[in-house]
Design an enzyme around this catalytic site. Structure first.
Site, PDB file in Angstrom:
ATOM      1  N   LYS A  22       0.828  -1.211   0.000  1.00 15.89           N
ATOM      2  CA  LYS A  22       0.000   0.000   0.000  1.00 15.89           C
ATOM      3  C   LYS A  22       0.869   1.271   0.000  1.00 15.89           C
ATOM      4  CE  LYS A  22      -1.573   1.756   3.917  1.00 15.89           C
ATOM      5  NZ  LYS A  22      -1.420   3.177   4.232  1.00 15.89           N
ATOM      6  N   ASN A  23       1.849   1.311   0.883  1.00 14.43           N
ATOM      7  CA  ASN A  23       2.610   2.560   1.015  1.00 14.43           C
ATOM      8  C   ASN A  23       3.496   2.826  -0.199  1.00 14.43           C
ATOM      9  OD1 ASN A  23       1.380   3.141   3.390  1.00 14.43           O
ATOM     10  ND2 ASN A  23       3.088   2.529   4.710  1.00 14.43           N
ATOM     11  N   ARG A  93      -3.705  10.727   4.257  1.00 13.68           N
ATOM     12  CA  ARG A  93      -2.576  11.622   4.430  1.00 13.68           C
ATOM     13  C   ARG A  93      -1.665  11.629   3.195  1.00 13.68           C
ATOM     14  NH1 ARG A  93       0.049  13.763   8.542  1.00 13.68           N
ATOM     15  NH2 ARG A  93       2.291  13.860   8.301  1.00 13.68           N
ATOM     16  N   CYS A 117      -4.200   8.686   9.732  1.00 14.53           N
ATOM     17  CA  CYS A 117      -4.432   8.023  11.013  1.00 14.53           C
ATOM     18  C   CYS A 117      -3.996   8.924  12.170  1.00 14.53           C
ATOM     19  CB  CYS A 117      -3.651   6.717  11.073  1.00 14.53           C
ATOM     20  SG  CYS A 117      -4.509   5.350  10.300  1.00 14.53           S
ATOM     21  N   ARG A 122       2.482  14.280  13.765  1.00 17.38           N
ATOM     22  CA  ARG A 122       2.763  14.159  12.338  1.00 17.38           C
ATOM     23  C   ARG A 122       2.987  15.505  11.644  1.00 17.38           C
ATOM     24  NH1 ARG A 122      -0.558   8.994  10.096  1.00 17.38           N
ATOM     25  NH2 ARG A 122       1.406   8.645   9.069  1.00 17.38           N
ATOM     26  N   PRO A 123       4.006  16.260  12.051  1.00 18.63           N
ATOM     27  CA  PRO A 123       4.304  17.541  11.390  1.00 18.63           C
ATOM     28  C   PRO A 123       4.849  17.327   9.979  1.00 18.63           C
ATOM     29  CG  PRO A 123       6.027  16.997  12.963  1.00 18.63           C
ATOM     30  CD  PRO A 123       4.979  15.927  13.098  1.00 18.63           C
ATOM     31  N   ILE A 124       4.877  18.399   9.169  1.00 15.79           N
ATOM     32  CA  ILE A 124       5.408  18.285   7.805  1.00 15.79           C
ATOM     33  C   ILE A 124       6.540  19.292   7.554  1.00 15.79           C
ATOM     34  CG2 ILE A 124       3.344  17.280   6.739  1.00 15.79           C
ATOM     35  CD1 ILE A 124       2.858  20.223   5.713  1.00 15.79           C
ATOM     36  N   ASP A 125       7.169  19.709   8.667  1.00 11.34           N
ATOM     37  CA  ASP A 125       8.221  20.722   8.541  1.00 11.34           C
ATOM     38  C   ASP A 125       9.363  20.281   7.622  1.00 11.34           C
ATOM     39  OD1 ASP A 125       8.455  18.891  10.833  1.00 11.34           O
ATOM     40  OD2 ASP A 125      10.405  19.829  11.134  1.00 11.34           O
ATOM     41  N   GLN A 126       9.692  18.997   7.622  1.00 13.45           N
ATOM     42  CA  GLN A 126      10.824  18.534   6.795  1.00 13.45           C
ATOM     43  C   GLN A 126      10.485  18.569   5.303  1.00 13.45           C
ATOM     44  OE1 GLN A 126      13.885  17.950   8.317  1.00 13.45           O
ATOM     45  NE2 GLN A 126      12.660  18.773  10.003  1.00 13.45           N
ATOM     46  N   ASP A 305       4.525   0.314  12.129  1.00 10.23           N
ATOM     47  CA  ASP A 305       3.252  -0.185  11.606  1.00 10.23           C
ATOM     48  C   ASP A 305       2.966  -1.634  12.004  1.00 10.23           C
ATOM     49  OD1 ASP A 305       2.797   2.236  10.481  1.00 10.23           O
ATOM     50  OD2 ASP A 305       2.993   1.619   8.391  1.00 10.23           O
ATOM     51  N   ILE A 327       8.553   6.109  17.178  1.00  7.14           N
ATOM     52  CA  ILE A 327       8.296   6.918  15.972  1.00  7.14           C
ATOM     53  C   ILE A 327       7.114   7.875  16.182  1.00  7.14           C
ATOM     54  CG2 ILE A 327       7.900   6.891  13.460  1.00  7.14           C
ATOM     55  CD1 ILE A 327      10.438   5.381  14.120  1.00  7.14           C
ATOM     56  N   ARG A 397      -8.708   0.418   4.813  1.00  8.66           N
ATOM     57  CA  ARG A 397      -7.800   1.356   4.148  1.00  8.66           C
ATOM     58  C   ARG A 397      -6.551   0.638   3.669  1.00  8.66           C
ATOM     59  NH1 ARG A 397      -6.311   6.390   7.634  1.00  8.66           N
ATOM     60  NH2 ARG A 397      -4.816   6.296   5.966  1.00  8.66           N
TER      61      ARG A 397
END
Ligand code: UD1
Length: 430
Positions: A22-23, A93, A117, A122-126, A305, A327, A397
């Site tokens: 999936k990923n 996401r 989820c 879950r930041p997106i700064d990077q 996961d 994580i 999902r």
């Protein structure tokens, strides 16, 4: 309301075939819009997350044609917008991979801030830092992220945390940026490597995927390709845990055993016999598992996961197990559900202290997220009486035909519409 209803207590035995990852699929589908040629993707898992992403792609003019359940033809020559709306991002996401893909191809992308989820901040700064390094101006306004550049250029990017999402997004954007981009402290997950192989098959020049330094020489354009997605490490691991927790004997087929090594190693510690062949792994479980300690880490460490699934199994092991989540900070939300089944688990910060019990009893449960949902299924399969699980939309999902595959291994499980169907006893009558 759809539910799974399970009457556990049967050791699962037999063979199960694992689908595409999936990923990896989510990254590869997004990247397939980076060429105007047609791209054919095989071994695509038929799960809700990939359906939502395909819908998001269609909403901006991408043509999607299904050849069969697991093969799709994609043509993005007629894209008419670089904006992906909130409804898709709320559902998955990974729609934010469209940022890297569209920015790389059109120098502009606008995507709603990600949901997904609920397992932590879950930041997106990077991602943002990387896009900026590649020459994009990034703005956050009214819940939308806009990234825009005159022209992307190469950059030397050091990621402050090992992040799969940012590695993937930046790899895509850098493919068509002028010059040589270096991503340091990159994620090494199998799906990062699969995306790199896919992009390379489209003409990209990427070296080092699977190590922590990825080097990308920008090319002028990408072309069409035919590509088969790797097997799903987490689906395979989940079935291995189904076998382990029920005292079963299961062979997972169509897998890459190397991707399962951290899971195999932990199962060996619990007393399982693990037999690997070229593309299969067999798990022969003892009557009762032994306790062990687990810490989640980026690949090749034990995957976050798989954390809920191994906790569900260790809840039945002989002795005290300690599982540390390193994580995501909010990934034990399923533990109260396991307590309803008689588990003895205490959470202290990011650590679960698990006193193994002799058995679980069935209960009425609700899946809090995708992998936690799989953990509850595992617990239900181990409990000799009836368990019901609500909110199975989370589970669907990421798992294709989960009840059917489990039934094939001898499980007594059904998906029902709780409002329409009859009594549990009737449902489970053989
Ligand atoms: C992906 C997977 C998810 C898996 C996770 C870790 C997909 C679609 N999802 O999620 O199933 O659980 O990898 O293997 O492939 N972080 C930051 N800043 C950022 C990005 C991330 O601090 O800009 C942090 C996160 O909060 C987390 C860690 O980095 O603590 C790892 O996150 P990341 O690898 O990015 O996870 P996802 O890509 O969201």
């Amino acid at each position: 309301m759809e539910q799974y209803i399970i009457k556990g207590g049967v050791p699962l035995t037999g063979d199960v075939t694992i689908g595409g990852a999936k990923n990896a699929a989510l990254a590869i589908l997004a990247a397939s819009v980076m060429t105007d040629d047609t791209v054919v993707i095989e071994n695509l898992p038929d799960v809700n997350d990939t359906k939502v992403l395909l819908n998001a792609m269609e909403s901006v003019g991408v043509l999607v044609k299904h050849e069969d359940r697991h093969t799709v033809h994609i043509n993005a020559a007629q894209i008419h917008s670089v904006t992906i709306h909130t409804e898709y991002i709320k559902k998955i996401r990974a729609s934010y991979y469209m940022l890297g893909a569209l920015l790389g191809k059109y120098n502009e992308a606008c995507v709603a801030l990600p949901g997904g989820c609920n397992i932590g901040m879950r930041p997106i700064d990077q991602h943002i830092k990387g896009f900026q390094a590649l020459g994009a101006e990034v703005n956050l306004e009214r819940g939308m992220i806009t990234a825009k550049a005159e022209k992307l250029h190469a950059a030397h990017i050091y990621l402050d945390v090992v992040t799969v999402g940012a590695t993937i997004n930046l790899m895509m954007a850098a493919c068509l940026a002028e010059g040589r981009t270096i991503i340091e402290n990159a994620a090494k997950e199998p799906h990062v490597v699969d995306l790199a192989n896919f992009l390379s098959s489209m003409g990209a020049n990427i070296k080092g995927a699977g190590t922590d330094v990825i080097r990308i020489n920008g090319v002028e354009r990408l072309h069409g390709t035919e590509y088969s997605i790797i097997p799903d490490q987490i689906e395979a691991g989940s079935f291995m845990l189904c076998g382990a927790a029920t005292g079963g004997d299961i062979t997972v087929n169509n897998v890459i055993p190397k991707h399962l090594e951290s899971i195999s190693a932990k199962l060996r510690e619990t007393g399982c016999e693990i037999i690997e062949s070229d593309d299969a792994v067999r798990v022969k479980a003892p009557d009762r598992l032994r306790h062990t300690h687990v810490k989640t880490l980026p690949y090749p460490g034990f995957p976050t996961d798989m954390q809920p699934q191994i906790v569900a199994a260790l809840g039945l092991a002989d002795g005290t197990s300690i599982v540390t989540e390193s994580i995501f900070e909010n990934r034990f939300r399923y533990v109260p559900e396991l307590l309803k089944m008689g588990a003895n688990i205490n959470i202290e910060g990011g650590t679960a202290i698990i006193e193994g019990v002799r058995g679980y009893s069935g209960a009425d449960l609700s899946a809090p997220d995708l992998r936690a949902g799989a953990a509850l299924v595992i617990a239900g399969l181990a409990a000799p009486d009836i368990t019901t699980i609500d909110s199975i939309n989370y589970i669907e999902r990421g798992y294709e035909d989960f009840p059917e595959k489990l039934k094939h291994l001898g499980a007594r499980i059904r998906k029902i519409d709780a409002e329409k169907e009859e009594t549990r006893a009737h449902l489970l009558a053989v």
